[in-house]
Structures are given as C-alpha cells and as structure tokens.
Design a protein around this motif. Structure first.
Motif, PDB file in Angstrom:
ATOM      1  N   ASP A   2       0.870  -1.170   0.000  1.00  0.00           N
ATOM      2  CA  ASP A   2       0.000   0.000   0.000  1.00  0.00           C
ATOM      3  C   ASP A   2       0.910   1.224   0.000  1.00  0.00           C
ATOM      4  N   ASP A 172      -0.371  -7.837  -4.708  1.00  0.00           N
ATOM      5  CA  ASP A 172      -1.601  -7.081  -4.461  1.00  0.00           C
ATOM      6  C   ASP A 172      -1.140  -5.677  -4.061  1.00  0.00           C
ATOM      7  N   LYS A 174      -1.722  -1.379  -3.940  1.00  0.00           N
ATOM      8  CA  LYS A 174      -2.559  -0.190  -3.977  1.00  0.00           C
ATOM      9  C   LYS A 174      -1.658   1.041  -4.050  1.00  0.00           C
ATOM     10  N   GLN A 190      -8.245  -3.588 -10.370  1.00  0.00           N
ATOM     11  CA  GLN A 190      -9.395  -4.178  -9.700  1.00  0.00           C
ATOM     12  C   GLN A 190     -10.579  -3.228  -9.582  1.00  0.00           C
ATOM     13  N   ASN A 191     -10.351  -1.929  -9.741  1.00  0.00           N
ATOM     14  CA  ASN A 191     -11.432  -0.944  -9.579  1.00  0.00           C
ATOM     15  C   ASN A 191     -11.535  -0.015 -10.786  1.00  0.00           C
ATOM     16  N   THR A 215      -6.971   5.953  -5.548  1.00  0.00           N
ATOM     17  CA  THR A 215      -6.224   4.773  -5.134  1.00  0.00           C
ATOM     18  C   THR A 215      -6.438   3.678  -6.166  1.00  0.00           C
ATOM     19  N   HIS A 217      -5.891   0.009  -7.528  1.00  0.00           N
ATOM     20  CA  HIS A 217      -5.710  -1.307  -6.904  1.00  0.00           C
ATOM     21  C   HIS A 217      -5.416  -2.334  -8.000  1.00  0.00           C
ATOM     22  N   LYS A 219      -3.772  -6.274  -9.057  1.00  0.00           N
ATOM     23  CA  LYS A 219      -3.346  -7.617  -8.660  1.00  0.00           C
ATOM     24  C   LYS A 219      -2.595  -8.245  -9.826  1.00  0.00           C
TER      25      LYS A 219
END
Length: 377
Positions: A2, A172, A174, A190-191, A215, A217, A219
């Motif tokens: 993150d 993973d 962010k 992912q978003n 933000t 995200h 993967k």
C-alpha cells in the motif's frame, strides 16, 4: 503493498506484507532485500563504477555524481517485523541485511511486515522521474524487493545498473496518487469503474471518489516484478484481442509520438498472437506498452520503452521487450550468470517475429550473425 505518492516532492511512503516460503532444503537464518533506488546517490557503487571503468554506460556516466538532494533516489525501511516480532536490520547501500529472530525451516513460511519511504530519482537508468521525453514517473525497482535464494545461495548483489533476478509471487498493490495521473504497467486493475482513465467497462459510469487523489488497486499473479508508469499527459489506448488478452498502450501525444503509437496498436496484438503460436501461449490476460524509461526494458506483463521513435524502431523494441515475457518472464533465469538464456532466445524470437509481422526477411538472423562476426574478429 500500500503506497502513497506525493507528486510535489516525488516522495512516497508505503507498507509491505510479504509471505515468504522457503522452498529450499536449507535452513535460513538471514534474509536480504534489494533497495535499488539507493544506487542513485553521489558516491554509490554504481556512481563510482560508472565514472571509473573503461567503457561506462553513456546514459549514466557522471550524472549520478551531479544529483542534488532533491534529485537523488532513496529507499529506506523504517520498521520490519517477522511473524509479528521486530527484527534487526542494516542498510548497506542497495542491500537490506536482516537477522532473523527465528530460522525459516525448509518448506515453511514466514510473514514479514515492513514500513518504508522512498524518493524517486531523476531519471538516469531505467527507473526515475522526468525523463528526457517528459514522462513523470517510470517506476521500476521502486519497492523493497526480497532477494532470490537458490541452489547457489542468496543473490544479494549490490545494484550497479545490471539485470534483475527475482522471486515469483502474487502481488496485491494499492497506489494512491494525484487523480490527474494515468497509470499503466504490471497487474490487473481491480477498480476500473472507480478509476476511469480509459480502464472503465464499456458503457459504465465512472464513480470517482471525492478528493484530490485516486487509489489504484492492482493484482498480478505469478510474477517476479511489479512496474508502473504514471503521467497526467498519458493517452491510454486499449485493444481487446479475440483470445481474451487486453493490450494497453500509454504514451504522451505529440508530433514525435502520436502517428506511430496509433499504428503500434496493430502490431502489438499481432506479435502476441505470433509468439504464442511459436513459443507457447502468452501466460497472462494483459500486456501494457508504456512510454518511459531510457530505452527499452522488460517487466512483468509490461514494458517501458522510449516513445519518440520511427515506426520500425518502435515496433522492434516493443517486440523485443514482449519476447522477454517467455524467457525472462516465465523461465526467470539469472541473467547475470546466463544471459544467453534470456537475451539470446529473446533476440532469436524477435528476429522471427519481426520478419513475420513487420517486414519479410529471408534471413531474419543476419543481423545477429553479423554482430557475432564483428565481435569474433
């Protein structure tokens, strides 16, 4: 991971949770991380070497020695725990040496939690900010990266501008950054319908959150690296192939880029299709071609390449970096020890692909043989 990026200071802070599995028959009492950005400081091993060897990389030369405090790169862990307990560590330029509180036995795992901060260096070699073509961020080798342990032991070599040897993992990530910036590189977003910037589903309404940042995200499964490029001027083009692979192109529009990058959208899918038939199916559902860096370099699911090129050069570099996906990307050999297993096979695949998709050539390997003959003489 993150991470939060401040685009005013070019500094970022981050947290990392890493589950490490010891697949070797050995008991490990220490681990090592790469801190690549620490090479971009006056007096570093990379700096001194570049100024003293007989054949320095002209892209580096004495540029590191001239960096100001605001232009240097750094990557400094501030806290590290193993299985919830603090561990002792020491920063030795581009390597983090960690003494474990308990050994990691064969076929067992440990979880490391880290806090870190970094500053993006002025773009000198591969990674960095504010490149000659005006790209704000080429973010490769930007995070504390666990070194590889294999049958030869730990590969915790100081960074002097050479190749990379990493561990496969599931990433993973962010990234929080100014909302005007467009990001592209490793990983599946992912978003997309929250981010927009060309990632949103067809017909979807982008519902961006309030505030000055977004933000992102991502993967990325079964990769050994994670790269991203970012610029508020990027144009993002997305091409959906019939086999389900999505091709992304990110470039800064202009007189030296737009025409050839528009044409590149035809050739990247053709290259993926040809090499998948010749060397095995491309293993991911995405590939991103991102303007940035200082030439061309391969990364997981992506490449950073300079964009102000002729069409032949642009396609050729894209094909070469894409071809690495089958060798550096999948086989992941140690390029410093066995360069022929990556660059050798990649050059072979590049020659065949260019002859098939761009310009027919009865002897596609002539250039490679010519290079060998000149060296041998």
């Amino acid at each position: 991971m993150d991470v939060t990026m401040d685009v005013t200071t070019n500094r970022y802070t981050g947290t990392q949770v890493l589950k490490y599995t010891n697949n070797s028959p050995d008991t490990l009492t220490r681990v090592f991380y790469h801190l690549y950005y620490n090479a971009f400081q006056p007096g570093s091993m990379m700096d001194v070497r570049s100024r003293t060897i007989a054949d320095p990389d002209r892209r580096v030369a004495d540029r590191i020695a001239k960096l100001t405090p605001e232009e240097i790169g750094y990557l400094y862990p501030s806290a590290l725990k193993m299985n919830g307990k603090p561990v002792d560590f020491q920063i030795v330029e581009t390597i983090l040496e960690v003494d474990l509180t308990e050994p990691i036995l064969p076929n067992s795992s440990a979880t490391f939690e880290m806090e870190f901060e970094g500053q993006v260096p002025l773009q000198i070699r591969r990674s960095g900010r504010d490149s000659e073509e005006g790209v704000r961020y080429s973010m490769s080798q930007w995070y504390p990266k666990m070194a590889n342990y294999d049958e030869q032991g730990w590969h915790a070599n100081p960074y002097i501008g050479r190749e990379f040897y990493g561990i496969f993992g599931d990433y993973d990530v962010k990234i929080t950054i100014d909302k005007s910036y467009v990001l592209g590189g490793t990983g599946y977003l992912q978003n997309p319908n929250e981010i927009g910037h060309g990632y949103e589903d067809a017909g979807a309404k982008v519902t961006a959150p309030s505030g000055n940042t977004l933000t992102w995200h991502f993967k990325a499964p079964k990769v050994h690296d994670f790269m991203w490029g970012a610029d508020p001027k990027y144009k993002h083009d997305k091409v959906e192939m019939s086999n389900g692979i999505t091709v992304h192109h990110f470039y800064i529009p202009g007189e030296k880029t737009t025409e050839n990058w528009e044409k590149l959208k035809e050739f990247t899918p053709k290259a993926i299709d040809y090499m998948s038939k010749q060397f095995g199916q491309y293993p991911y559902k995405q590939f991103s071609v991102v303007q940035g860096g200082d030439g061309g370099m391969e990364y997981a699911m992506s490449t950073l390449i300079t964009g102000e090129r002729s069409l032949g050069s642009l396609v050729g570099v894209m094909v070469h970096e894409l071809a690495h996906s089958w060798f550096h990307g999948v086989l992941a050999t140690n390029e410093s020890l066995y360069p022929w297993m990556d660059e050798g096979f990649t050059s072979y695949a590049t020659n065949l692909t260019m002859a098939n998709i761009f310009q027919a050539n009865e002897n596609p390997h002539r250039g490679s043989y010519g290079g060998y003959y000149r060296l041998a003489k």
